[in-house]
Design an enzyme around this catalytic site. Structure first.
Site, PDB file in Angstrom:
ATOM      1  N   GLY A   9       0.818  -1.217   0.000  1.00  0.00           N
ATOM      2  CA  GLY A   9       0.000   0.000   0.000  1.00  0.00           C
ATOM      3  C   GLY A   9       0.844   1.256   0.000  1.00  0.00           C
ATOM      4  N   ARG A  34       3.685   6.231   1.849  1.00  0.00           N
ATOM      5  CA  ARG A  34       4.069   7.653   1.917  1.00  0.00           C
ATOM      6  C   ARG A  34       3.470   8.417   0.738  1.00  0.00           C
ATOM      7  NH1 ARG A  34      10.039   8.188  -0.626  1.00  0.00           N
ATOM      8  NH2 ARG A  34       9.955   6.388  -1.995  1.00  0.00           N
ATOM      9  N   LYS A  36       3.652  11.873  -3.628  1.00  0.00           N
ATOM     10  CA  LYS A  36       4.622  10.944  -3.032  1.00  0.00           C
ATOM     11  C   LYS A  36       5.483  11.742  -2.065  1.00  0.00           C
ATOM     12  CE  LYS A  36       7.881   7.576  -4.996  1.00  0.00           C
ATOM     13  NZ  LYS A  36       8.090   6.894  -6.284  1.00  0.00           N
ATOM     14  N   ARG A  72       2.488  13.698  -9.044  1.00  0.00           N
ATOM     15  CA  ARG A  72       2.616  13.065 -10.346  1.00  0.00           C
ATOM     16  C   ARG A  72       1.254  12.659 -10.889  1.00  0.00           C
ATOM     17  NH1 ARG A  72       5.436   7.297  -8.781  1.00  0.00           N
ATOM     18  NH2 ARG A  72       3.578   6.290  -7.993  1.00  0.00           N
ATOM     19  N   ASP A  84       4.162  -4.720  -7.461  1.00  0.00           N
ATOM     20  CA  ASP A  84       3.476  -3.466  -7.099  1.00  0.00           C
ATOM     21  C   ASP A  84       3.977  -2.298  -7.934  1.00  0.00           C
ATOM     22  OD1 ASP A  84       5.742  -4.270  -5.343  1.00  0.00           O
ATOM     23  OD2 ASP A  84       5.599  -2.211  -4.640  1.00  0.00           O
ATOM     24  N   ASN A  85       5.020  -2.499  -8.723  1.00  0.00           N
ATOM     25  CA  ASN A  85       5.490  -1.453  -9.626  1.00  0.00           C
ATOM     26  C   ASN A  85       5.213  -1.828 -11.084  1.00  0.00           C
ATOM     27  OD1 ASN A  85       6.420   0.095  -7.495  1.00  0.00           O
ATOM     28  ND2 ASN A  85       8.509  -0.698  -7.598  1.00  0.00           N
TER      29      ASN A  85
HETATM   30  P1  AMP Z   1       8.522   1.903  -3.828  1.00  0.00           P
HETATM   31  O1  AMP Z   1       9.886   1.318  -3.710  1.00  0.00           O
HETATM   32  O2  AMP Z   1       8.502   3.409  -3.829  1.00  0.00           O
HETATM   33  O3  AMP Z   1       7.724   1.320  -4.933  1.00  0.00           O
HETATM   34  O4  AMP Z   1       7.802   1.509  -2.462  1.00  0.00           O
HETATM   35  C1  AMP Z   1       7.546   0.197  -2.042  1.00  0.00           C
HETATM   36  C2  AMP Z   1       6.677   0.225  -0.806  1.00  0.00           C
HETATM   37  O5  AMP Z   1       7.370   0.826   0.296  1.00  0.00           O
HETATM   38  C3  AMP Z   1       5.395   1.007  -0.933  1.00  0.00           C
HETATM   39  O6  AMP Z   1       4.450   0.368  -0.141  1.00  0.00           O
HETATM   40  C4  AMP Z   1       5.781   2.357  -0.378  1.00  0.00           C
HETATM   41  O7  AMP Z   1       4.663   3.101   0.034  1.00  0.00           O
HETATM   42  C5  AMP Z   1       6.663   1.960   0.783  1.00  0.00           C
HETATM   43  N1  AMP Z   1       7.630   3.008   1.154  1.00  0.00           N
HETATM   44  C6  AMP Z   1       8.777   3.330   0.506  1.00  0.00           C
HETATM   45  N2  AMP Z   1       9.429   4.322   1.150  1.00  0.00           N
HETATM   46  C7  AMP Z   1       8.691   4.639   2.239  1.00  0.00           C
HETATM   47  C8  AMP Z   1       8.825   5.587   3.308  1.00  0.00           C
HETATM   48  N3  AMP Z   1       9.868   6.396   3.398  1.00  0.00           N
HETATM   49  N4  AMP Z   1       7.842   5.621   4.234  1.00  0.00           N
HETATM   50  C9  AMP Z   1       6.786   4.799   4.179  1.00  0.00           C
HETATM   51  N5  AMP Z   1       6.596   3.891   3.198  1.00  0.00           N
HETATM   52  C10 AMP Z   1       7.531   3.801   2.235  1.00  0.00           C
HETATM   53 MG    MG Z   2       6.101   1.464  -5.847  1.00  0.00          MG
END
Ligand code: AMP
Ligand code: MG
Length: 515
Positions: free
Chosen positions: A96, A99, A119, A182, A270-271
């Site tokens: 989910g 952030r 974000k 975004r 998730d990406n």
């Molecule tokens: P991402 O690598 O940006 O695709 O993030 C993968 C997951 O980690 C997602 O659920 C993000 O919301 C969570 N996430 C990444 N960085 C943070 C952060 N600094 N604080 C809270 N959640 C994060």
């Molecule tokens: Mg992501």
């Protein structure tokens, strides 16, 4: 509905909440944390006007509050999205938006629905151990690279704005914080379907029942991204068509990445979008020297997401999508086992489309890079010419962007002079010498090669240099880089350094997660 061309300066835009209405189980109402001292670092006026947003208003105090999520327009319902995901192959049932927030949807001038998403807007109930924040560097990085991808013709999310929050973010060192605003044709991912399938399976409801969570999510995805699937007939036929469309969209996307030398770096489910847009520019990179095993992310220690492995990974992620869709892929009947067998057969056949679509998109794209029209040449002759160039590039570790761009000049002059010096190893160069006349005999079109092969990509050393300056408060290098990557097919005087490979002193490149 047509978008307004300008807004009253006192007014915030009207955002819809189609996603939250369709699948409230995946939409957790939430709000952004306040930004103590917001200041605008970047604004894409094209993206802004396309959404009917007034750039002048976005620059006002209210505009900045809107861009950081603390001014919520009347009627908008910001939510954190729930999703699951396979990260580096391991399943997390609950990821989910930790952030991030979906503010809602806006319409473009041509009537397309676009998500507006933040974000770095603070912790949500999905934050787990994270701080909910983002630093200036990684958010500007997403701005730079998504701008480049769009200009290169690759489907992608777009950056509307990056706003410094005035807060500190604790990483290995203390960094200035930022929020990225975004837009995307949606934020539906394979992980959204994995989450919906798991929730439905755990709820005791009949899996895939009409009106159930999974069916509503699929219906929303069809309406937004693949409306052609709605014409397929029965619900099961429509869902099969959805799967086929997503498989094809991802296959075409990843073919474009490979052709351009792009490494996403974190191809978790998730990406992986349902729209076929590139999303989440974290530890991504463009290759310099051609190397199928090139991998840049500090967290990808096994090279799972290496450059040349991306098609296989995309196929794997799509298999996870097909699994989540299984309850929707076959019509009822009394025998659940027989129904599942039929669904698995449908899924397997649809997934088989990946190799066909990828293979064709890659072959046609490679021909274009060589200035050739794949429909007009004898593929029995041209195919081996393409393959040999890929082998030469790998054996010579030749700079990917430079090599293909120089083919235009080679085609124009009818000699190998522009490309042969790139092969520094004598044995590889002599093979390249033999390759040139075979290629020229196919009659390459220099203009086609120039339209296909960029002069400028956001090279790692340029991105790092610009982001380091921005973190110190100097935005000029990021602005110059954004300008350079915005017109990637033009060799513009004064921008020569943006076309050059990294100096040897830059060394091997590693990118750190990008958070
Ligand atoms: P991402 O690598 O940006 O695709 O993030 C993968 C997951 O980690 C997602 O659920 C993000 O919301 C969570 N996430 C990444 N960085 C943070 C952060 N600094 N604080 C809270 N959640 C994060
Ligand atoms: Mg992501």
């Amino acid at each position: 509905m047509s978008a307004p061309t300008s807004l009253p300066t006192t007014g915030a835009p009207g955002l819809t909440h189609a996603f939250a209405d369709a699948v409230p189980e995946l939409a957790l109402p939430w709000q952004a944390e306040p930004a103590p001292a917001p200041s605008l670092l970047a604004l894409d006026e094209d993206v802004s006007s396309d959404l009917g947003l007034d750039p002048a208003w976005l620059r006002t105090d209210d505009g900045l509050r809107f861009l950081t999520g603390t001014l919520v327009p009347d009627g908008a319902r910001p939510v954190a999205q729930a999703y699951a995901g396979h990260q580096f192959g391991g399943y997390s049932p609950r990821l989910g938006d930790g952030r991030a927030l979906l503010l809602g949807e806006l319409r473009t001038r041509d009537g397309q629905l676009r998500d507006l998403h933040l974000k770095g807007s603070g912790r949500t109930p999905f934050a787990r151990g994270g701080d909910g924040l983002a630093a200036v560097g990684p958010m500007l990085r997403e701005h730079v690279i998504s701008t480049a991808m769009h200009a290169l013709g690759v489907p992608t999310t777009r950056a509307l704005a990056v706003v410094a929050t005035g807060s500190d973010v604790q990483r290995e060192v203390v960094l200035p914080g930022a929020v990225l605003a975004r837009t995307a044709s949606s934020h539906l991912r394979v992980g959204s379907f994995q989450y919906a399938a798991a929730v439905e399976a755990g709820s005791g409801a009949a899996p895939g029942a009409p009106g159930g969570l999974l069916a509503r999510l699929a219906g929303h995805a069809i309406a937004r991204h693949h409306p052609v699937a709605a014409e397929a007939g029965s619900p099961a036929a429509q869902h099969r068509a959805l799967l086929e469309e997503v498989v094809a969209a991802q296959a075409r996307l990843v073919a474009q990445w490979v052709l351009l030398g792009f490494v996403h770096g974190v191809m978790n489910t998730d990406n992986t979008t349902i729209s076929g847009e590139t999303i989440d520019y974290g530890p991504c990179a463009f290759i310099d020297a051609y190397d199928p095993l090139a991998s840049f992310s500090s967290i990808d220690t096994g090279g799972r997401y290496a450059y040349g492995r991306q098609p296989g990974i995309a196929e794997w992620n799509l298999a996870r999508f097909a699994e989540a869709l299984l309850p929707l892929l076959a019509e009822g009947g009394d025998d659940d086992g027989a129904r599942t067998d039929r669904a698995v057969a449908v899924a397997t056949e649809a997934l088989g489309g990946f190799r066909t679509v990828f293979g064709s998109a890659f072959a046609v794209g490679m021909h274009r890079k060589l200035g050739l029209d794949a429909r007009a040449v004898d593929r029995a002759v041209s195919g081996p010419v393409v393959d040999e160039l890929l082998a030469l590039a790998a054996d010579g570790r030749v700079d990917h962007t430079t090599l293909y761009r120089r083919l235009g000049e080679a085609a124009r002059t009818g000699t190998g002079d522009a490309v042969l010096p790139l092969f520094t190893d004598p044995a590889v160069r002599s093979r390249a010498q033999a390759w040139v006349p075979r290629w020229l005999a196919l009659g390459p079109d220099a203009e086609l090669a120039d339209r296909t092969n960029p002069v400028v990509v956001p090279r790692n050393h340029l991105v790092e240099e610009a982001l380091a300056a921005a973190t110190e408060g100097d935005l000029a290098p990021v602005e110059r880089l954004v300008d350079a990557v915005s017109r990637p097919f033009e060799a513009r005087p004064g921008l020569e350094r943006y076309a050059e490979p990294a100096p040897a002193s830059f060394g091997d490149y590693t990118t750190y997660c990008g958070t």
